[in-house]
Design an enzyme around this catalytic site. Structure first.
Site, PDB file in Angstrom:
ATOM      1  N   ASP A  51      44.841 -70.520  29.903  1.00 33.87           N
ATOM      2  CA  ASP A  51      44.390 -70.949  31.230  1.00 33.87           C
ATOM      3  C   ASP A  51      43.046 -71.665  31.034  1.00 33.87           C
ATOM      4  O   ASP A  51      42.662 -71.992  29.899  1.00 33.87           O
ATOM      5  CB  ASP A  51      44.334 -69.771  32.220  1.00 33.87           C
ATOM      6  CG  ASP A  51      43.233 -68.769  31.906  1.00 33.87           C
ATOM      7  OD1 ASP A  51      42.501 -68.949  30.910  1.00 33.87           O
ATOM      8  OD2 ASP A  51      43.102 -67.787  32.670  1.00 33.87           O
TER       9      ASP A  51
ATOM     10  N   CYS B 294      43.371 -66.252  27.419  1.00 36.10           N
ATOM     11  CA  CYS B 294      42.769 -66.322  28.749  1.00 36.10           C
ATOM     12  C   CYS B 294      41.438 -65.592  28.655  1.00 36.10           C
ATOM     13  O   CYS B 294      41.012 -65.249  27.546  1.00 36.10           O
ATOM     14  CB  CYS B 294      43.697 -65.775  29.840  1.00 36.10           C
ATOM     15  SG  CYS B 294      44.010 -64.015  29.806  1.00 36.10           S
TER      16      CYS B 294
ATOM     17  N   THR C  35      40.147 -62.464  29.535  1.00 38.66           N
ATOM     18  CA  THR C  35      40.195 -61.126  28.927  1.00 38.66           C
ATOM     19  C   THR C  35      41.392 -60.944  28.004  1.00 38.66           C
ATOM     20  O   THR C  35      41.445 -59.967  27.252  1.00 38.66           O
ATOM     21  CB  THR C  35      40.330 -60.045  30.015  1.00 38.66           C
ATOM     22  OG1 THR C  35      41.581 -60.256  30.694  1.00 38.66           O
ATOM     23  CG2 THR C  35      39.180 -60.090  31.001  1.00 38.66           C
TER      24      THR C  35
ATOM     25  N   HIS D 293      52.185 -53.425  12.188  1.00 36.01           N
ATOM     26  CA  HIS D 293      52.827 -52.291  12.869  1.00 36.01           C
ATOM     27  C   HIS D 293      53.662 -52.693  14.076  1.00 36.01           C
ATOM     28  O   HIS D 293      54.666 -52.048  14.363  1.00 36.01           O
ATOM     29  CB  HIS D 293      51.756 -51.294  13.347  1.00 36.01           C
ATOM     30  CG  HIS D 293      51.109 -50.536  12.229  1.00 36.01           C
ATOM     31  ND1 HIS D 293      50.198 -49.541  12.449  1.00 36.01           N
ATOM     32  CD2 HIS D 293      51.245 -50.636  10.884  1.00 36.01           C
ATOM     33  CE1 HIS D 293      49.792 -49.044  11.283  1.00 36.01           C
ATOM     34  NE2 HIS D 293      50.401 -49.703  10.316  1.00 36.01           N
TER      35      HIS D 293
ATOM     36  N   HIS E 188      57.949 -48.361  11.762  1.00 35.31           N
ATOM     37  CA  HIS E 188      57.455 -49.245  12.827  1.00 35.31           C
ATOM     38  C   HIS E 188      58.605 -50.007  13.479  1.00 35.31           C
ATOM     39  O   HIS E 188      58.567 -50.287  14.670  1.00 35.31           O
ATOM     40  CB  HIS E 188      56.399 -50.199  12.269  1.00 35.31           C
ATOM     41  CG  HIS E 188      55.219 -49.471  11.723  1.00 35.31           C
ATOM     42  ND1 HIS E 188      54.380 -48.733  12.527  1.00 35.31           N
ATOM     43  CD2 HIS E 188      54.771 -49.318  10.451  1.00 35.31           C
ATOM     44  CE1 HIS E 188      53.447 -48.166  11.780  1.00 35.31           C
ATOM     45  NE2 HIS E 188      53.663 -48.505  10.521  1.00 35.31           N
TER      46      HIS E 188
END
Ligand code: RB5
Length: 164
Positions: free
Chosen positions: A29, A86, A88, A119, A154
């Site tokens: 963004d 973006c 955060t 993982h 995993h």
């Protein structure tokens, strides 16, 4: 997507061809425009083809519009992996992970960048552009690209992620 399987002592590794000739999608963004352009250059220098699904200007936009485009491209096989940016990282991660074929992992340091490949076999790496330097963002991308998925226990765990 997987080039070959090789054996380390007691550990079969699925090795991704995460370098030359691979195609990566990138989306962002307005908070991720600057890092996106720099990462595109870095990836192209590594011989990776990059498809841009993000916005290219600082004008305010809504991250889901771009996350859905990237997710669809990964799910359809148009690109093998994705990177999303973006402010955060959370908006992108939340949107991407609504798609069944996506395992998007948010990473803010290189150890998490490695573990999200090793993982979680993340097929999209999400970066919080407003909270890390560009130098760190590039290092996280390199770590994620250069780390093979470990498989084994995993694989069993990621098989349980989709809702039944
Ligand atoms: C945009 O201001 C910001 O909300 C967005 O980049 C992101 O942080 C959302 O999760």
């Amino acid at each position: 997507m997987y080039a070959f399987i090789f054996e380390l002592p007691n550990k079969p590794y699925l090795c991704k061809t995460k370098t030359k000739n691979m195609k990566i999608g990138i989306c962002n963004d307005h908070a991720g425009v600057e890092y996106k352009f720099k990462l595109v250059k870095m990836l192209r220098r590594r011989g990776i083809e990059v498809v841009n699904f993000g916005t290219d200007t600082p004008d305010s936009v809504d991250y889901p519009d771009f996350a859905h485009r990237l997710a669809s491209a990964v799910e359809s096989g148009e690109v093998e992996l994705g990177i999303a940016l973006c402010g955060t990282g959370n908006g992108m991660a939340m949107t991407l992970n609504k798609h069944r074929g996506i395992r998007a992992g948010l990473a803010w340091n290189t150890a998490i960048g490695r573990l999200v490949a090793q993982h979680n076999n993340a097929n999209v790496l999400v970066l919080p552009a407003r909270f890390i330097s560009y130098r760190l963002a590039a290092a996280i991308v390199r770590e994620w690209l250069d780390t093979p998925f470990e498989g084994g226990r995993h694989q069993k765990r990621i098989d349980k992620i989709p809702c039944r």
